[in-house]
Design a protein around this motif. Sequence first.
Motif, mmCIF file in Angstrom:
data_model
loop_
_atom_site.group_PDB
_atom_site.id
_atom_site.type_symbol
_atom_site.label_atom_id
_atom_site.label_comp_id
_atom_site.label_asym_id
_atom_site.label_seq_id
_atom_site.Cartn_x
_atom_site.Cartn_y
_atom_site.Cartn_z
ATOM 1 N N GLY A 48 36.771 66.193 10.452
ATOM 2 C CA GLY A 48 38.163 66.548 10.294
ATOM 3 C C GLY A 48 38.355 68.044 10.421
ATOM 4 N N LEU A 49 39.590 68.484 10.289
ATOM 5 C CA LEU A 49 39.903 69.892 10.457
ATOM 6 C C LEU A 49 39.458 70.753 9.290
ATOM 7 N N SER A 50 39.038 70.153 8.166
ATOM 8 C CA SER A 50 38.631 70.959 7.021
ATOM 9 C C SER A 50 37.387 71.782 7.312
ATOM 10 N N ARG A 51 36.593 71.374 8.273
ATOM 11 C CA ARG A 51 35.391 72.118 8.623
ATOM 12 C C ARG A 51 35.364 72.393 10.116
ATOM 13 N N ALA A 52 36.529 72.711 10.661
ATOM 14 C CA ALA A 52 36.641 72.853 12.104
ATOM 15 C C ALA A 52 37.113 74.235 12.502
ATOM 16 N N VAL A 53 36.904 74.531 13.775
ATOM 17 C CA VAL A 53 37.422 75.749 14.386
ATOM 18 C C VAL A 53 38.350 75.305 15.497
ATOM 19 N N LEU A 54 39.524 75.896 15.551
ATOM 20 C CA LEU A 54 40.505 75.587 16.577
ATOM 21 C C LEU A 54 40.688 76.804 17.463
ATOM 22 N N VAL A 55 40.490 76.639 18.764
ATOM 23 C CA VAL A 55 40.662 77.720 19.727
ATOM 24 C C VAL A 55 41.919 77.414 20.531
ATOM 25 N N THR A 56 42.881 78.343 20.496
ATOM 26 C CA THR A 56 44.136 78.106 21.208
ATOM 27 C C THR A 56 44.228 78.881 22.510
ATOM 28 N N GLU A 57 43.656 80.056 22.579
ATOM 29 C CA GLU A 57 43.623 80.843 23.805
ATOM 30 C C GLU A 57 42.314 81.608 23.830
ATOM 31 N N ALA A 58 41.666 81.589 24.981
ATOM 32 C CA ALA A 58 40.407 82.314 25.088
ATOM 33 C C ALA A 58 40.107 82.606 26.550
ATOM 34 N N PRO A 59 40.211 83.884 26.947
ATOM 35 C CA PRO A 59 39.750 84.243 28.287
ATOM 36 C C PRO A 59 38.246 83.968 28.396
ATOM 37 N N THR A 60 37.713 84.081 29.578
ATOM 38 C CA THR A 60 36.315 83.741 29.824
ATOM 39 C C THR A 60 35.350 84.507 28.916
ATOM 40 N N HIS A 61 35.582 85.794 28.688
ATOM 41 C CA HIS A 61 34.703 86.600 27.826
ATOM 42 C C HIS A 61 35.509 87.032 26.607
ATOM 43 N N SER A 62 35.611 86.151 25.618
ATOM 44 C CA SER A 62 36.415 86.502 24.446
ATOM 45 C C SER A 62 35.646 86.249 23.163
ATOM 46 N N GLY A 63 36.078 86.935 22.118
ATOM 47 C CA GLY A 63 35.475 86.749 20.802
ATOM 48 C C GLY A 63 35.686 85.347 20.267
ATOM 49 N N ALA A 64 36.772 84.698 20.679
ATOM 50 C CA ALA A 64 37.033 83.329 20.231
ATOM 51 C C ALA A 64 35.927 82.383 20.699
ATOM 52 N N LEU A 65 35.373 82.652 21.868
ATOM 53 C CA LEU A 65 34.287 81.809 22.380
ATOM 54 C C LEU A 65 33.005 82.035 21.583
ATOM 55 N N ILE A 66 32.784 83.273 21.147
ATOM 56 C CA ILE A 66 31.621 83.563 20.293
ATOM 57 C C ILE A 66 31.781 82.822 18.977
ATOM 58 N N THR A 67 32.987 82.881 18.409
ATOM 59 C CA THR A 67 33.258 82.174 17.152
ATOM 60 C C THR A 67 33.033 80.683 17.324
ATOM 61 N N ALA A 68 33.516 80.114 18.426
ATOM 62 C CA ALA A 68 33.351 78.679 18.682
ATOM 63 C C ALA A 68 31.868 78.319 18.800
ATOM 64 N N ARG A 69 31.100 79.166 19.507
ATOM 65 C CA ARG A 69 29.667 78.898 19.655
ATOM 66 C C ARG A 69 28.960 78.936 18.303
ATOM 67 N N LEU A 70 29.276 79.964 17.510
ATOM 68 C CA LEU A 70 28.657 80.070 16.183
ATOM 69 C C LEU A 70 29.056 78.903 15.296
ATOM 70 N N ALA A 71 30.328 78.530 15.349
ATOM 71 C CA ALA A 71 30.798 77.401 14.548
ATOM 72 C C ALA A 71 30.041 76.135 14.920
ATOM 73 N N ASN A 72 29.855 75.916 16.216
ATOM 74 C CA ASN A 72 29.128 74.741 16.684
ATOM 75 C C ASN A 72 27.685 74.776 16.203
#
Length: 161
Positions: free
Chosen positions: A1-25
């Motif tokens: 569920g979303l209680s332990r999730a990361v939501l990415v709404t916008e992320a260019p190819t080289h963005s910090g959001a992608l690093i966060t998503a990778r670490l979260a995974n």
Amino acid sequence: GLSRAVLVTEAPTHSGALITARLANEFGRDVYVLPGRIDDENSKGCLGLISKGAQALINEGYVLELLSQIPELDPVIPRENEPTQQLSLFSASPKPVPVPAPVLSLPPLQQKVLEAVKMEATSLDAIVQQTGLSAAEVSSTLIELELLGLVSQLPGMRYQR
């Protein structure tokens, strides 16, 4: 569920959001993505995450279904002979009972950054200054500590334990 999730709404190819998503995974968190147009630079990272297995949020019904799966907190049931504290919204809260912090074995970099984060809101700049590390090192380490549940981010790039 979303209680332990990361939501990415916008992320260019080289963005910090992608690093966060990778670490979260890597920390076992679910990664959800709000897809965008294929010709939009800010959607390319999100679309790449979907191609790697992130779950696409395609409509509000799906989000509501995920939210309904968040587990409720178990009620605290006092043991026999254990005094209970009754609180009201208008009464003063009782004095907190100090609880010893669990002993964690963290890598030196995480430990150094964690020690710089105070119980009250601490700015990213103050943490960088105190640790002597680069802003990029501190920022990525703070994400790791946040995923471990050791710090939380506040508005204005401030962090606290």
